[in-house]
Design an enzyme around this catalytic site. Structure first.
Site, PDB file in Angstrom:
ATOM      1  CE  LYS A  10     -11.642  -8.925   2.522  1.00  0.00           C
ATOM      2  NZ  LYS A  10     -12.898  -9.438   3.094  1.00  0.00           N
ATOM      3  CG  LEU A  11      -5.864  -6.771  -4.094  1.00  0.00           C
ATOM      4  CD1 LEU A  11      -4.726  -5.751  -4.112  1.00  0.00           C
ATOM      5  CD2 LEU A  11      -6.096  -7.331  -5.493  1.00  0.00           C
TER       6      LEU A  11
END
Ligand code: G3P
Length: 217
Positions: free
Chosen positions: A87-88
């Site tokens: 997750k960015l």
């Protein structure tokens, strides 16, 4: 529509898993802190524990905010378990890191998305999932569900394969409406998922069926 639970609480994840309808888990640093999971190693072990409970995707968020930090952290997270999705954050280096990961076969979830333009960039960078936060838009008197509709339209126009993961879902009506609009995934609390079960006529009807059965037996 896939159902993800938005928590790092193992009891709640197990409870949702027993319903048989759970497709994945999303977490974030705030949700980890809420469970008092601190320190890199403890956090990594917690992700592994979540992967042991469910069969679906588990979003694990990076803390770094530079491209280099995100690549290092993301590769470490992805190596923990095949179910991990990196997750960015939706920032410039997050988009660059997303492109790197998608080119290298690592799945991604772009988070903190609040506009259709941001979602377009995430899809262009090859994100597996894009996470528009509908509850937080509602919090500031902006229609979160409208954003889901906009992203649906944009993605359908160009047949982008990035899945729309409606995040910051707060209640059952959010789930109903996301399903009507065509979100691919929703992530929300156990309370919102269990809210789908409830209807007073179901309870009244069941009570009557059981009472009538007892009369005849
Ligand atoms: O998935 C994102 C979500 O955790 C944010 O939810 O309720 O903190 O806005 P909320």
């Amino acid at each position: 529509m896939k159902f993800f639970i938005d928590t790092a609480n193992l009891t709640q994840i197990k409870e949702a898993q027993t319903l048989g309808i759970l497709d994945g888990v999303t977490t974030n640093p705030s949700l980890m802190a809420k469970e008092r999971i601190t320190g890199t190693e403890n956090i990594k072990n917690h992700y592994k524990a979540i992967c042991d409970i469910i069969e679906g995707d588990v979003s694990a968020e990076v803390i770094g905010t530079t491209y280099e930090e995100m690549i290092k952290e993301g590769e470490e997270l992805a190596a923990l378990h095949p179910q991990i999705v990196v997750k960015l954050p939706m920032i410039k280096d997050g988009v660059k890191a997303c492109k790197y990961f998608s080119d290298n076969g690592i799945r991604t979830n772009i988070t903190l998305v609040f506009s259709a333009g941001q979602a377009l960039l995430a899809a262009k960078a090859g994100a597996t999932y894009v996470s528009p936060f509908i509850g937080r838009l509602d919090d500031i008197s902006t229609d979160g569900l409208h954003l889901i509709s906009e992203i649906r339209k944009v993605y359908d126009n160009y047949n982008f394969q990035t899945e729309i993961l409606a995040a910051s879902v707060r209640h059952t009506m959010h789930i109903n409406n996301c399903a009507k609009i065509g979100a691919d995934v929703m992530t929300g609390p156990l309370s919102a998922i269990e809210g789908l079960l409830k209807h007073p006529l179901t309870d009244i009807g069941l009570e009557k069926f059981l009472a009538d059965y007892k009369k005849g037996n």
